[in-house]
Design a protein around this motif. Structure first.
Motif, PDB file in Angstrom:
ATOM      1  N   LEU A   1       6.499   6.098   1.349  1.00  7.78           N
ATOM      2  CA  LEU A   1       5.974   4.941   2.301  1.00  7.78           C
ATOM      3  C   LEU A   1       5.454   4.201   1.567  1.00  7.78           C
ATOM      4  O   LEU A   1       4.556   4.512   0.671  1.00  7.78           O
TER       5      LEU A   1
ATOM      6  N   HIS B   1      -4.875  -0.589   7.852  1.00  9.56           N
ATOM      7  CA  HIS B   1      -3.643  -0.610   7.958  1.00  9.56           C
ATOM      8  C   HIS B   1      -3.050   0.228   9.218  1.00  9.56           C
ATOM      9  O   HIS B   1      -3.813   0.156   9.992  1.00  9.56           O
ATOM     10  N   VAL B   2      -2.008   0.903   9.169  1.00 10.40           N
ATOM     11  CA  VAL B   2      -1.533   1.593  10.019  1.00 10.40           C
ATOM     12  C   VAL B   2      -1.529   3.190   9.864  1.00 10.40           C
ATOM     13  O   VAL B   2      -2.100   3.820  10.537  1.00 10.40           O
ATOM     14  N   ALA B   3      -0.984   3.499   8.783  1.00  5.67           N
ATOM     15  CA  ALA B   3      -0.967   5.090   8.455  1.00  5.67           C
ATOM     16  C   ALA B   3      -2.269   5.677   8.137  1.00  5.67           C
ATOM     17  O   ALA B   3      -2.508   6.814   8.643  1.00  5.67           O
TER      18      ALA B   3
ATOM     19  N   GLU C   1       3.378   0.363   2.931  1.00  2.00           N
ATOM     20  CA  GLU C   1       2.832  -0.633   3.790  1.00  2.00           C
ATOM     21  C   GLU C   1       2.874  -2.031   3.268  1.00  2.00           C
ATOM     22  O   GLU C   1       2.064  -2.376   2.419  1.00  2.00           O
TER      23      GLU C   1
ATOM     24  N   VAL D   1       2.108  -5.934   4.234  1.00  2.25           N
ATOM     25  CA  VAL D   1       1.287  -6.817   5.028  1.00  2.25           C
ATOM     26  C   VAL D   1       1.067  -8.221   4.302  1.00  2.25           C
ATOM     27  O   VAL D   1       0.680  -8.079   3.399  1.00  2.25           O
TER      28      VAL D   1
ATOM     29  N   HIS E   1       0.925  -0.979   0.063  1.00  2.02           N
ATOM     30  CA  HIS E   1      -0.071  -0.160  -0.048  1.00  2.02           C
ATOM     31  C   HIS E   1       1.033   1.168  -0.130  1.00  2.02           C
ATOM     32  O   HIS E   1       1.747   1.518   0.955  1.00  2.02           O
TER      33      HIS E   1
ATOM     34  N   ILE F   1       7.563  -0.528   5.479  1.00  4.15           N
ATOM     35  CA  ILE F   1       7.605  -0.952   6.683  1.00  4.15           C
ATOM     36  C   ILE F   1       6.563  -2.121   6.652  1.00  4.15           C
ATOM     37  O   ILE F   1       5.510  -2.538   6.022  1.00  4.15           O
ATOM     38  N   HIS F   2       6.949  -3.263   7.684  1.00 10.18           N
ATOM     39  CA  HIS F   2       6.444  -4.381   7.821  1.00 10.18           C
ATOM     40  C   HIS F   2       5.299  -4.402   8.816  1.00 10.18           C
ATOM     41  O   HIS F   2       5.551  -4.152   9.927  1.00 10.18           O
ATOM     42  N   ILE F   3       4.076  -4.440   8.247  1.00  7.59           N
ATOM     43  CA  ILE F   3       2.935  -4.444   9.674  1.00  7.59           C
ATOM     44  C   ILE F   3       2.769  -5.871   9.828  1.00  7.59           C
ATOM     45  O   ILE F   3       2.492  -6.677   8.963  1.00  7.59           O
TER      46      ILE F   3
END
Length: 316
Positions: free
Chosen positions: A152, A190-192, A154, A156, A142, A181-183
């Motif tokens: 960035l 997700h995170v952001a 993401e 996953v 992502h 980044i590894h979620i």
């Protein structure tokens, strides 16, 4: 070499909207051959137009050896477009049924060791990957808009994703200049995006309560914490705020006030009234300024910031 460690030379782009076109431009700028497909009428013309718009800022950032717009091809037929690709970036509509159909057709058209990364902004991989042949190679990749400028990504895994596929995806994105980044656990959004959603919720709440205008709220972020967030994330910023004692000292002394703010955060729904306030506020700020002009201005500053960050001592 792992089952997913093949040399990547040719990228397949499925879905050529704003995100897909931005991805295509970035991969081209890194020196890959890119082949794209999208069933929408006029998709090829729109894709080439968006890629050409992205090319000047990418040129300013710096093109990889061999990067060229002429290395972009398009085919209406998905199977024909994906013949011989080494990596697929899927950017279809944000619907589970559409994603599952795309994954089934994509996976049938490519070798079984080719990674398939979906750009989905909220759908979890486990909902869709079982539709693919060899779902172990389906991951989330992502990006953030616009992908050709924002580093960035993401990454996953779903319940069927092989650890080797995750490792290969992280390595690939990093090698082409991204910040992956590894979620480690699937979550909706997700995170952001979840972090953004938390800020948006309070922003809409404060606007609805008459606490602040759209213009002043945007100023509060863009000329306040947003400047620090462009350099360090929330934890390291808190650590710096704690002085010699760091984040531990900050939590000890400001923990109770922070908790009281959390408890006071608002609940909000995007009602027609809230929508109207937001739209009116944004229109007042823009005051006739076009979306294209705003985007160009944002991208110019973003490129300057990325260039400055790259030239200075690296931050975590």
């Amino acid at each position: 070499m792992t089952p997913y460690g093949r040399s990547i030379r040719k990228i397949g782009i499925v879905g050529c909207g704003v995100i897909g076109a931005s991805w295509a431009a970035y991969y081209l700028s890194r020196g890959f051959d890119v082949t794209a497909t999208d069933p929408a009428p006029g998709a090829q013309a729109k894709l080439r137009d968006l890629v050409e718009q992205a090319w000047p800022p990418l040129t300013r950032i710096g093109l990889a050896e061999g990067a060229a717009l002429t290395r972009l091809s398009f085919d209406d037929d998905l199977a024909a477009a994906l013949a011989g690709v080494d990596f697929v970036q899927e950017n279809g509509p944000e619907r589970v049924d559409v994603k599952r159909d795309l994954l089934a057709r994509i996976s049938a058209a490519i070798d079984q060791d080719v990674l398939i990364a979906t750009s989905s902004s909220g759908i979890v991989i486990s909902q869709i990957q079982s539709a693919a042949i060899n779902p172990a190679r389906v991951i989330l990749g992502h990006p953030f808009n616009p992908p050709h400028l924002i580093p960035l990504v993401e990454v996953v895994a779903g319940q069927d994703t092989a650890p080797e596929a995750v490792a290969a995806a992280l390595d690939f994105y990093e090698r082409i200049g991204k910040k992956p980044i590894h979620i480690r656990r699937e979550m909706k959004g997700h995170v952001a995006n979840r972090l953004q959603a938390a800020l948006w919720r309070e922003a809409f709440y404060l606007l609805d309560q008459g606490v602040i205008s759209v213009a002043d709220l945007d100023t509060a972020i863009a000329h306040g914490p947003g400047l620090r967030w462009a350099l360090l994330g929330p934890f390291l910023n808190l650590h710096l705020s704690g002085g010699d004692g760091g984040i531990g000292h900050l939590i000890d002394h400001l923990g109770p006030p922070i908790e009281s703010w959390w408890q006071d955060l608002g609940q909000i729904a995007l009602t027609p009234q809230v929508r109207a306030k937001a739209v009116a506020g944004v229109e007042a700020v823009l005051s006739g300024r076009s979306l294209a002009a705003l985007t160009e201005a944002r991208d110019e500053v973003l490129i300057d910031l990325l260039t400055l960050k790259a030239a200075q001592r690296p931050l975590p």
